[in-house]
Design a protein around this motif. Structure first.
Motif, PDB file in Angstrom:
ATOM      1  N   LEU A  18      42.673  32.281  80.233  1.00 12.09           N
ATOM      2  CA  LEU A  18      42.531  32.218  81.689  1.00 12.09           C
ATOM      3  C   LEU A  18      41.124  32.621  82.128  1.00 12.09           C
ATOM      4  O   LEU A  18      40.549  32.013  83.033  1.00 12.09           O
ATOM      5  N   ALA A  19      40.551  33.623  81.467  1.00 12.29           N
ATOM      6  CA  ALA A  19      39.180  34.036  81.794  1.00 12.29           C
ATOM      7  C   ALA A  19      38.184  32.931  81.440  1.00 12.29           C
ATOM      8  O   ALA A  19      37.262  32.645  82.213  1.00 12.29           O
ATOM      9  N   ALA A  20      38.377  32.309  80.284  1.00 14.17           N
ATOM     10  CA  ALA A  20      37.500  31.206  79.886  1.00 14.17           C
ATOM     11  C   ALA A  20      37.619  30.047  80.875  1.00 14.17           C
ATOM     12  O   ALA A  20      36.624  29.422  81.259  1.00 14.17           O
ATOM     13  N   ALA A  21      38.841  29.778  81.308  1.00 13.25           N
ATOM     14  CA  ALA A  21      39.078  28.706  82.279  1.00 13.25           C
ATOM     15  C   ALA A  21      38.396  29.015  83.609  1.00 13.25           C
ATOM     16  O   ALA A  21      37.804  28.126  84.237  1.00 13.25           O
ATOM     17  N   THR A  22      38.440  30.260  84.023  1.00 12.82           N
ATOM     18  CA  THR A  22      37.802  30.662  85.273  1.00 12.82           C
ATOM     19  C   THR A  22      36.292  30.446  85.207  1.00 12.82           C
ATOM     20  O   THR A  22      35.691  29.915  86.150  1.00 12.82           O
ATOM     21  N   GLY A  23      35.682  30.823  84.100  1.00 18.07           N
ATOM     22  CA  GLY A  23      34.249  30.598  83.926  1.00 18.07           C
ATOM     23  C   GLY A  23      33.902  29.122  83.923  1.00 18.07           C
ATOM     24  O   GLY A  23      32.916  28.693  84.557  1.00 18.07           O
ATOM     25  N   GLY A  49      42.476  22.470  81.166  1.00 21.62           N
ATOM     26  CA  GLY A  49      43.049  22.491  79.819  1.00 21.62           C
ATOM     27  C   GLY A  49      43.068  23.879  79.215  1.00 21.62           C
ATOM     28  O   GLY A  49      44.042  24.284  78.571  1.00 21.62           O
ATOM     29  N   MET A  50      41.986  24.619  79.397  1.00 23.69           N
ATOM     30  CA  MET A  50      41.945  25.999  78.892  1.00 23.69           C
ATOM     31  C   MET A  50      43.025  26.842  79.560  1.00 23.69           C
ATOM     32  O   MET A  50      43.694  27.646  78.905  1.00 23.69           O
ATOM     33  N   ALA A  51      43.178  26.651  80.862  1.00 31.72           N
ATOM     34  CA  ALA A  51      44.219  27.396  81.576  1.00 31.72           C
ATOM     35  C   ALA A  51      45.591  27.066  81.010  1.00 31.72           C
ATOM     36  O   ALA A  51      46.429  27.952  80.816  1.00 31.72           O
ATOM     37  N   TRP A  52      45.818  25.785  80.697  1.00 33.28           N
ATOM     38  CA  TRP A  52      47.133  25.400  80.195  1.00 33.28           C
ATOM     39  C   TRP A  52      47.357  25.929  78.781  1.00 33.28           C
ATOM     40  O   TRP A  52      48.496  26.153  78.372  1.00 33.28           O
ATOM     41  N   ASN A  53      46.293  26.174  78.035  1.00 27.57           N
ATOM     42  CA  ASN A  53      46.442  26.805  76.723  1.00 27.57           C
ATOM     43  C   ASN A  53      47.129  28.157  76.860  1.00 27.57           C
ATOM     44  O   ASN A  53      47.926  28.550  76.004  1.00 27.57           O
ATOM     45  N   ALA A  54      46.827  28.876  77.940  1.00 23.44           N
ATOM     46  CA  ALA A  54      47.468  30.171  78.177  1.00 23.44           C
ATOM     47  C   ALA A  54      48.976  30.003  78.335  1.00 23.44           C
ATOM     48  O   ALA A  54      49.763  30.816  77.841  1.00 23.44           O
ATOM     49  N   VAL A  55      49.395  28.932  78.999  1.00 22.99           N
ATOM     50  CA  VAL A  55      50.825  28.639  79.160  1.00 22.99           C
ATOM     51  C   VAL A  55      51.436  28.281  77.805  1.00 22.99           C
ATOM     52  O   VAL A  55      52.524  28.752  77.455  1.00 22.99           O
ATOM     53  N   ARG A 129      52.557  31.219  85.744  1.00 26.24           N
ATOM     54  CA  ARG A 129      53.506  31.153  84.626  1.00 26.24           C
ATOM     55  C   ARG A 129      53.275  32.265  83.609  1.00 26.24           C
ATOM     56  O   ARG A 129      54.229  32.835  83.074  1.00 26.24           O
ATOM     57  N   VAL A 130      52.023  32.562  83.327  1.00 34.92           N
ATOM     58  CA  VAL A 130      51.704  33.637  82.374  1.00 34.92           C
ATOM     59  C   VAL A 130      52.192  34.966  82.951  1.00 34.92           C
ATOM     60  O   VAL A 130      52.805  35.776  82.250  1.00 34.92           O
ATOM     61  N   ASP A 131      51.925  35.208  84.235  1.00 31.44           N
ATOM     62  CA  ASP A 131      52.378  36.448  84.882  1.00 31.44           C
ATOM     63  C   ASP A 131      53.895  36.552  84.879  1.00 31.44           C
ATOM     64  O   ASP A 131      54.458  37.609  84.599  1.00 31.44           O
ATOM     65  N   ASP A 132      54.597  35.449  85.201  1.00 32.41           N
ATOM     66  CA  ASP A 132      56.061  35.449  85.184  1.00 32.41           C
ATOM     67  C   ASP A 132      56.591  35.745  83.790  1.00 32.41           C
ATOM     68  O   ASP A 132      57.566  36.488  83.630  1.00 32.41           O
TER      69      ASP A 132
END
Length: 136
Positions: A18-23, A49-55, A129-132
């Motif tokens: 998520l941090a990588a996606a934010t950057g 895509g990076m954000a979805w990797n977290a999911v 989704r990650v938080d949930d």
């Protein structure tokens, strides 16, 4: 399916993805605002895509995880066509998948940052989704 070949996904934690996606999203917004279409589109897609990797890290069923493919574009194509995803998420994925790498018309003023907004939609859903998942 075995978890063989999943090392690329597990090289970062969900929070690190998520941090990588934010950057990457920040760089996309700057590029798009500066009318650097190819860079902005690529970075917006990477951010989503990076954000979805977290999911994906939270998906225990390896067949379900594999359904999303390995590339960021694979992830976005599945999200675009995912009947259980919200219309907003599907629309964001559709915009990112269908975005042209080259701008056809020269715009006056700042560049169009709607693709950064689409990537933000994916990032926000991934974060939710990650938080949930962490709460359950």
């Amino acid at each position: 399916m075995s978890d063989e070949g999943q090392g690329w996904l597990e090289r970062l934690s969900a929070e690190e993805w998520l941090a990588a996606a934010t950057g990457e999203l920040e760089r996309a917004a700057v590029a798009l605002s500066g009318k650097q279409q190819r860079a902005g589109v690529t970075q917006a897609r990477r951010a989503a895509g990076m954000a979805w990797n977290a999911v994906l890290l939270g998906i225990v069923d390896l067949d379900e995880r594999a359904r999303y493919g390995r590339s960021y574009m694979d992830h976005l194509r599945v999200l675009r066509d995912e009947p259980t995803a919200s219309p907003t998420l599907r629309d964001a994925a559709t915009a990112l998948v269908g975005a042209a790498l080259d701008q056809q018309l020269v715009q006056l003023g700042a560049g169009d940052t709607r693709l950064a907004s689409a990537a933000t939609t994916v990032l926000e859903e991934a974060r939710r989704r990650v938080d949930d998942s962490a709460r359950s």
